[in-house]
Write a protein that holds these residues in place. Sequence first.
Motif, short mmCIF file in Angstrom:
data_model
loop_
_atom_site.label_atom_id
_atom_site.label_comp_id
_atom_site.label_asym_id
_atom_site.label_seq_id
_atom_site.Cartn_x
_atom_site.Cartn_y
_atom_site.Cartn_z
N VAL A 1 12.51 9.80 -5.15
CA VAL A 1 12.17 8.64 -4.32
C VAL A 1 10.67 8.34 -4.34
N MET A 2 10.08 8.38 -5.50
CA MET A 2 8.74 7.86 -5.73
C MET A 2 7.63 8.58 -5.00
N VAL A 3 7.68 8.62 -3.65
CA VAL A 3 6.52 9.16 -2.95
C VAL A 3 6.31 10.63 -3.27
N THR B 1 14.97 2.62 -1.75
CA THR B 1 14.78 3.71 -0.77
C THR B 1 13.30 4.02 -0.62
N ALA B 2 12.57 4.03 -1.74
CA ALA B 2 11.13 4.34 -1.69
C ALA B 2 10.40 3.32 -0.83
N LEU B 3 10.78 2.05 -0.96
CA LEU B 3 10.12 1.02 -0.17
C LEU B 3 10.44 1.18 1.31
N GLY C 1 8.42 4.14 2.49
CA GLY C 1 6.98 3.86 2.56
C GLY C 1 6.62 2.93 3.70
N GLY C 2 7.51 2.02 4.04
CA GLY C 2 7.12 0.97 4.97
C GLY C 2 7.64 1.11 6.38
N SER C 3 8.57 2.07 6.63
CA SER C 3 9.23 2.04 7.94
C SER C 3 8.40 2.70 9.04
N VAL D 1 -8.76 -1.44 12.60
CA VAL D 1 -7.61 -0.61 13.03
C VAL D 1 -7.29 0.41 11.93
N LEU D 2 -7.31 -0.03 10.68
CA LEU D 2 -6.99 0.88 9.57
C LEU D 2 -8.06 1.98 9.43
N ARG D 3 -9.32 1.65 9.80
CA ARG D 3 -10.41 2.62 9.64
C ARG D 3 -10.53 3.57 10.83
N ILE E 1 -9.30 2.74 0.75
CA ILE E 1 -9.13 4.18 1.00
C ILE E 1 -7.80 4.46 1.69
N ALA E 2 -7.45 3.58 2.66
CA ALA E 2 -6.31 3.86 3.56
C ALA E 2 -5.00 4.07 2.82
N PHE E 3 -4.83 3.40 1.68
CA PHE E 3 -3.53 3.43 0.99
C PHE E 3 -3.49 4.46 -0.13
N LEU F 1 1.87 -5.72 1.63
CA LEU F 1 2.86 -5.96 2.68
C LEU F 1 2.33 -5.47 4.03
N ALA F 2 1.75 -4.25 4.02
CA ALA F 2 1.25 -3.67 5.28
C ALA F 2 0.15 -4.56 5.84
N ASP F 3 -0.73 -4.99 4.95
CA ASP F 3 -1.86 -5.82 5.33
C ASP F 3 -1.38 -7.13 5.98
C1 HEM Z 1 -0.67 0.79 7.09
C2 HEM Z 1 0.29 0.98 6.26
C3 HEM Z 1 0.31 1.95 5.10
C4 HEM Z 1 -0.54 2.98 4.79
C5 HEM Z 1 -1.79 3.41 5.53
C6 HEM Z 1 -0.03 3.59 3.57
C7 HEM Z 1 -0.62 4.67 2.95
C8 HEM Z 1 -0.12 5.30 1.84
C9 HEM Z 1 -0.69 6.47 1.20
C10 HEM Z 1 -1.96 7.18 1.66
C11 HEM Z 1 0.10 6.80 0.15
C12 HEM Z 1 -0.11 7.96 -0.83
C13 HEM Z 1 -0.90 7.50 -2.00
C14 HEM Z 1 -1.43 8.63 -2.85
O1 HEM Z 1 -0.66 9.23 -3.60
O2 HEM Z 1 -2.62 8.94 -2.79
C15 HEM Z 1 1.20 5.84 0.11
C16 HEM Z 1 2.22 5.84 -0.82
C17 HEM Z 1 3.23 4.92 -0.83
N1 HEM Z 1 3.39 3.82 -0.02
FE1 HEM Z 1 2.19 3.33 1.52
N2 HEM Z 1 1.10 2.92 3.17
C18 HEM Z 1 1.35 1.91 4.07
C19 HEM Z 1 2.37 0.99 4.03
C20 HEM Z 1 3.32 0.91 3.05
C21 HEM Z 1 4.35 -0.12 2.96
C22 HEM Z 1 4.53 -1.27 3.94
C23 HEM Z 1 5.09 0.18 1.85
C24 HEM Z 1 6.29 -0.54 1.25
C25 HEM Z 1 7.12 -1.27 1.83
C26 HEM Z 1 4.54 1.38 1.25
C27 HEM Z 1 5.03 1.98 0.13
C28 HEM Z 1 4.52 3.14 -0.40
C29 HEM Z 1 5.16 3.83 -1.52
C30 HEM Z 1 6.44 3.41 -2.24
C31 HEM Z 1 4.35 4.95 -1.79
C32 HEM Z 1 4.58 6.00 -2.86
C33 HEM Z 1 3.82 5.64 -4.06
C34 HEM Z 1 3.20 6.84 -4.69
O3 HEM Z 1 3.68 7.94 -4.52
O4 HEM Z 1 2.20 6.65 -5.37
N3 HEM Z 1 3.46 1.78 2.01
N4 HEM Z 1 1.03 4.93 1.13
#
Ligand code: HEM
Length: 495
Positions: free
Chosen positions: A87-89, A264-266, A269-271, A327-329, A399-401, A416-418
Amino acid sequence: MRTFPPGPKGLPLVGNLFDMPKSQAWKTFTKWSEKWGDVISVSVFGQTIVILNSVECVNELLEKRGSVSSDRPCMVVAKKWAGWDRVMVLEDHTSRFRALRRLTSKYMGTRAAIASLSHVLELEASEFVSRVWRNPERLSDEARRNAGATILMLIYGYRIREEEDPMLKMADKAMESWTIISLPGAFLVDLFPSLEYIPVWFPCIQWRETATTARKLLDCLRNEPFEYTRSQMSEGHSLSSFTAQNLIAAKTKEEEELVKDAATALYAGGSDTTVSAVCSLFLAMMCNTEAQAKAHDELDRVIGSGRLPSLRDRDQLPYVNAICLEVLRWNPVAPAGVAHRLSDNVILDDYLLPKDAIIITNIWKLMHDATKYSDPLQFKPERFLQVGGTQPEPDPRNIAFGSGRRVSELLLGMHLADATLFIVCAMSLAVFNITKPIENGAVIEPEIEYTNGTISHPHPFRCSIKPRSERAESLLLSLTVIGERDAEVQGLKRG
Ligand code: HEM
């Protein structure tokens, strides 16, 4: 001979086991960085863990050496036994990971792609403000419902209807179990993978039960909403969702499975992520009334009081945008990021980082680096505005993501989050005054504390959320039919 990066001195055999923080690890790592610098290493039972505390070393290791720093740690329980490796993450940076990323980024990997989804984000945000108005004490439940409802709609075309929606309940349970099993070091077997082969009758193998439950929940999360979309498609509905669009294009069973895992990954990640950001927003507004007043002024000037803001208004609302960035920072959603693993030895700043070392990005420290952010502990949206001759401070979204090759190929969740955070923030501030509650004439001060875990949430807090004016109240009254129906079902009175 090169040495590992510096860090607290450990004990024989167990290494730094007793130095490792039990809670708020990012704060301890920040203290360590004052003594040992930007790159720190510790070891637990021989497993090296490297902690990165500056943007510069994150760029050096995760961006420039992305070819060897993009895998995930070997988490026996979460990946292998519970099945989250697909599941990607938690998946390594394989060709399958890249195929999943291609599918998902086409749907939501750019600002333009998100613009085509704006009607869903706006609808769900207006429902959020309407529900929060009727039930202000349920703020965090409503933020969770909003995140789940938005994602289920976008990914599967599933519209939450019931108060206790079974699909949302099931998905929340699956995500709760993910939170438990994905915490680095949660299970001894993650540090000693050979323990997975001990016989079932052996005591202390509780982890197998946990993993079996987690796998069942993941199966439900993968299959139930997916089958819903499929059945809707057979009746000619839900054709614009992520799953439907990709299922139409899928030619083989493997391609269908890929669509299922990407969806599922989405969801995963987003819930939970935006829930934390939305709760932080209300906490920040309640504690920073001056910033809130400036946002109110901007909204009154640009939007007026006759309608709710939309995503199209974004460029005209720089202060509201700056609040979202702050808020993100201020209290990052994922303060210690999601760990990476080195697939080879790396030399960084003359130190040796060994193959299989776990890499933690201390996002909290990066966001509170006093050389980049003035008064880093203060909530100051102005830092992101160009006022007079001053340059805005660095955009925290970089940085946050997360960082590195997995992320920078396309900032998947970011757009999407933004957009979700912006529209929830703009609509909430358009209609609400958010203040500290008053009880028996005394103001109740909140405790600004955050939970542990990969996704960190503010501890529950009380806050007063009231319509800002009669006009705002009429706007709230006119919102969503579903809100109306729910209110009737619950016998709630408005106002
Ligand atoms: C404020 C909101 C969010 C924050 C702070 C955030 C943060 C992060 C971080 C830190 C990672 C790990 C990246 C890394 O490997 O270094 C990640 C991975 C991921 N996020 Fe988010 N995320 C947010 C919202 C979302 C949303 C809304 C979605 C999709 C609907 C999403 C989908 C994913 C997915 C699929 C991954 C796995 C990708 C991977 O492993 O590289 N995220 N996110």
